[in-house]
Design a protein around this motif. Structure first.
Motif, short mmCIF file in Angstrom:
data_model
loop_
_atom_site.label_atom_id
_atom_site.label_comp_id
_atom_site.label_asym_id
_atom_site.label_seq_id
_atom_site.Cartn_x
_atom_site.Cartn_y
_atom_site.Cartn_z
N GLY A 242 2.73 -1.08 14.49
CA GLY A 242 1.37 -0.73 14.12
C GLY A 242 1.34 0.36 13.08
O GLY A 242 0.39 0.47 12.30
N GLY A 243 2.38 1.18 13.04
CA GLY A 243 2.43 2.29 12.09
C GLY A 243 2.98 1.95 10.73
O GLY A 243 3.03 2.80 9.85
N VAL A 244 3.40 0.70 10.53
CA VAL A 244 3.95 0.34 9.21
C VAL A 244 2.85 0.42 8.16
O VAL A 244 1.78 -0.16 8.32
CB VAL A 244 4.55 -1.09 9.23
N GLN A 245 3.10 1.19 7.08
CA GLN A 245 2.11 1.29 6.01
C GLN A 245 2.26 0.08 5.12
O GLN A 245 3.34 -0.22 4.66
CB GLN A 245 2.35 2.54 5.15
N GLY A 246 1.17 -0.60 4.80
CA GLY A 246 1.27 -1.75 3.92
C GLY A 246 2.02 -2.88 4.62
O GLY A 246 1.81 -3.16 5.80
N SER A 247 2.93 -3.52 3.89
CA SER A 247 3.64 -4.69 4.42
C SER A 247 4.98 -4.31 5.00
O SER A 247 5.60 -3.35 4.57
CB SER A 247 3.88 -5.69 3.28
N GLY A 248 5.44 -5.09 5.96
CA GLY A 248 6.77 -4.83 6.50
C GLY A 248 6.99 -5.57 7.80
O GLY A 248 6.22 -6.45 8.17
N TRP A 249 8.08 -5.19 8.49
CA TRP A 249 8.50 -5.86 9.72
C TRP A 249 8.77 -4.85 10.82
O TRP A 249 9.23 -3.74 10.56
CB TRP A 249 9.80 -6.63 9.46
N GLY A 250 8.48 -5.25 12.04
CA GLY A 250 8.95 -4.51 13.20
C GLY A 250 10.13 -5.26 13.76
O GLY A 250 10.15 -6.49 13.75
N PHE B 292 5.60 -6.00 -5.50
CA PHE B 292 6.04 -6.64 -4.27
C PHE B 292 5.32 -6.04 -3.07
O PHE B 292 5.10 -4.84 -2.98
CB PHE B 292 7.55 -6.41 -4.07
N GLY B 293 4.94 -6.91 -2.12
CA GLY B 293 4.28 -6.41 -0.93
C GLY B 293 2.88 -5.91 -1.30
O GLY B 293 2.16 -6.56 -2.04
N SER B 294 2.52 -4.74 -0.79
CA SER B 294 1.16 -4.21 -0.97
C SER B 294 1.13 -3.21 -2.12
O SER B 294 2.09 -2.50 -2.36
CB SER B 294 0.71 -3.50 0.31
N THR C 201 1.47 0.39 -8.58
CA THR C 201 1.96 1.31 -7.56
C THR C 201 2.05 0.58 -6.22
O THR C 201 1.30 -0.35 -5.97
CB THR C 201 1.01 2.51 -7.37
N PRO C 202 2.98 1.02 -5.35
CA PRO C 202 3.11 0.40 -4.03
C PRO C 202 2.18 1.07 -3.01
O PRO C 202 1.86 2.26 -3.12
CB PRO C 202 4.57 0.67 -3.66
N ASN C 203 1.76 0.30 -2.03
CA ASN C 203 1.02 0.80 -0.87
C ASN C 203 -0.16 1.66 -1.29
O ASN C 203 -1.08 1.16 -1.89
CB ASN C 203 1.97 1.50 0.10
N ALA C 204 -0.17 2.96 -0.95
CA ALA C 204 -1.34 3.79 -1.22
C ALA C 204 -1.17 4.67 -2.46
O ALA C 204 -2.09 5.38 -2.85
CB ALA C 204 -1.61 4.69 -0.02
N GLU C 205 0.01 4.60 -3.05
CA GLU C 205 0.29 5.48 -4.19
C GLU C 205 -0.65 5.18 -5.36
O GLU C 205 -1.18 4.05 -5.45
CB GLU C 205 1.73 5.25 -4.63
N ASN C 206 -0.91 6.14 -6.20
CA ASN C 206 -1.81 5.92 -7.35
C ASN C 206 -1.44 6.84 -8.49
O ASN C 206 -0.63 7.74 -8.33
CB ASN C 206 -3.27 6.14 -6.90
N THR D 37 -8.98 -0.08 -11.59
CA THR D 37 -7.95 -0.50 -10.66
C THR D 37 -8.25 -1.86 -10.06
O THR D 37 -9.41 -2.32 -10.03
CB THR D 37 -7.77 0.51 -9.50
N MET D 38 -7.17 -2.52 -9.58
CA MET D 38 -7.27 -3.81 -8.90
C MET D 38 -6.37 -3.75 -7.66
O MET D 38 -5.18 -3.46 -7.76
CB MET D 38 -6.81 -4.94 -9.82
N ASP D 39 -6.96 -4.02 -6.50
CA ASP D 39 -6.25 -4.00 -5.22
C ASP D 39 -5.46 -5.31 -5.07
O ASP D 39 -6.05 -6.39 -5.18
CB ASP D 39 -7.28 -3.89 -4.09
N VAL D 40 -4.14 -5.24 -4.87
CA VAL D 40 -3.38 -6.47 -4.61
C VAL D 40 -2.74 -6.47 -3.22
O VAL D 40 -1.80 -7.23 -2.96
CB VAL D 40 -2.33 -6.77 -5.71
N TRP D 41 -3.24 -5.63 -2.32
CA TRP D 41 -2.88 -5.80 -0.91
C TRP D 41 -3.40 -7.18 -0.50
O TRP D 41 -4.45 -7.63 -0.98
CB TRP D 41 -3.58 -4.75 -0.04
N GLU D 42 -2.70 -7.83 0.41
CA GLU D 42 -3.14 -9.16 0.83
C GLU D 42 -4.56 -9.14 1.37
O GLU D 42 -5.31 -10.09 1.19
CB GLU D 42 -2.18 -9.72 1.89
#
Lengths: 213, 205
Positions: free
Chosen positions: A139-147, B126-128, B146-151, B162-167
């Motif tokens: 649940g704590g994984v930020q963004g995408s990933g695997w447990g 890749f990813g979020s 940028t990955p995840n929450a970085e900006n 900006t454009m969000d590409v998180w799924e």
């Protein structure tokens, strides 16, 4: 027979010298797309397998081809540049190939048994303990990933860990929620339901292999 | 004092005609963005960070020079998403004009090159993550991802789009087909007037 072995061993280096790359294939699912309902629906399974996993297969095959070519040309810069794509797509392929086997139809669900059951009791007290710890980590994984539930050959214990994006995990006993949107934004609900389709027999088989039991 | 979210700049179904469904906005704004805010408020309750004047300040502080503390993810995602809603408009799309269009020509080699770079940034994160158009430290436009929450704010640049590409940004509408989401965003959703305003503000100092 000896002669054919010799030519077979030579073939790989020759192929690589000609810049022909390792290529992977999308594995079939061990069950129908609808087999995990009502826990995970058929539409999600099909998307996940036919689109997402296939995309990792296509991505890693393309990257490996380009890598083989770059290697053939001695272009180290290009080889380095391709490593991100190989890791993401190759990791995605490896992780998902394991994942499909780590799930089973809810009717076939069985609690862990044998050596794995004992290890779970020793390291987590009970299955409930494992599930809470796992869900907290995943649940704590930020963004995408695997447990992962994994076995550590070093400490000889079961461990719970996570990896980001598609980074592959070396240790073998894998239990894997990949968080899709079956529960849309509700990752905790997914983590609650997915345990009904976990294939403990497969986890037990990997545990046996890892511990040499 | 806990922080609050500014309301969406338009109705939940206002972007439907431009390819972003009401359902997507209901989940993306109502669930995801709201959860980042609620989780942030929970994290900073009773801490020093709570006394900062804005979520942006919490974001910059919790970035912590590249070793982000747990609050960063939520703070940055609150900021990123507010900026994302403001990057789109029900009358969006088309091509830029004015000073930002000139800068795109000068700094990025023209609109077509910008589109290519921006689409590639979104497609290859890749990813979020996020794709950005920013004014950098030298006052020039640059496209980045940028990955995840970085900006780019935490790297000292000033984003203007900006454009969000998180799924979660596109899955309900186009499932795995992120490139389709990106194409639609670039063609139909960008609020170039707002982008122009931001460009002028970022380059006037």
């Amino acid at each position: 027979m000896l002669r054919s072995l010799a030519t077979r061993r030579l073939a790989a280096p020759l192929l690589q010298a000609r810049g022909m790359a390792t290529q992977v294939k999308l594995p079939d699912l061990p069950y129908d797309y609808s087999a995990l309902e009502p826990v995970i629906n058929a539409e999600i399974m099909e998307l996940h397998h036919k689109k997402h996993h296939q995309a990792y297969v296509n991505g890693v095959n393309k990257a490996l081809e380009q890598y083989a070519e770059a290697e053939h040309q001695g272009d180290v810069g290009k080889m380095i540049g391709l490593q991100g794509a190989i890791k993401f797509n190759g990791g995605g392929h490896i992780n998902h190939s394991m994942f499909w086997k780590m799930l089973c139809p809810p009717k076939e669900y069985e609690d862990p048994s044998g050596a794995l059951e004992q290890a779970i009791e020793a390291d987590f007290g009970a299955l409930d303990g494992l599930v809470s710890k796992f869900n907290a980590a995943a649940g704590g994984v930020q963004g995408s990933g695997w447990g992962w539930l994994a076995y550590s050959p070093e400490s000889k214990k079961l461990v719970i860990t996570t990896t980001p994006n598609q980074d592959p995990l070396q240790p073998t006993a894998g239990l894997v929620p990949l968080l899709g949107i079956d529960y849309k934004n509700d990752r905790p609900a997914y983590l609650k339901e997915v345990w009904k389709v976990v294939n403990w027999a497969e986890a037990g088989r990997r545990f046996k292999e890892a511990t040499g039991a | 004092m806990p922080f609050t979210l500014p309301p969406l700049p338009y109705a939940l179904d206002a972007l439907k005609a431009k390819g972003m469904s009401k359902t997507t906005l209901e989940f993306h704004f109502g669930k995801h963005h709201t959860a980042y805010l609620n989780n942030l408020n929970g994290q900073i309750a009773g801490k020093e960070l709570e006394s900062l004047g804005s979520v942006e300040e919490v974001m910059l502080k919790s970035w912590n020079g590249g070793q982000p503390t747990p609050e960063f993810n939520n703070a940055a995602q609150v900021v990123n998403h507010t900026f994302f809603w403001e990057s789109m408009s029900p009358s969006g799309g088309g091509k830029p004009s004015g000073k930002v269009a000139e800068a795109i020509d000068k700094d990025l080699g023209g609109y077509d090159k910008f589109v290519e770079a921006f689409k590639a940034a979104g497609a290859t994160q890749f990813g979020s993550g996020w794709a950005w158009l920013s004014v950098n430290g030298q006052g020039k436009l640059e496209v980045s991802k940028t990955p995840n929450a970085e900006n780019p704010w935490v790297h000292g640049a000033t984003p203007i789009l900006t454009m969000d590409v998180w799924e979660h940004a596109y899955y309900l509408d186009v499932q795995n087909r992120r490139p389709d989401f990106i194409s639609n965003f670039v063609s139909n959703l960008i609020d170039w007037q707002r982008v122009e305003q931001r460009y002028l503000a970022a380059t006037s100092k």
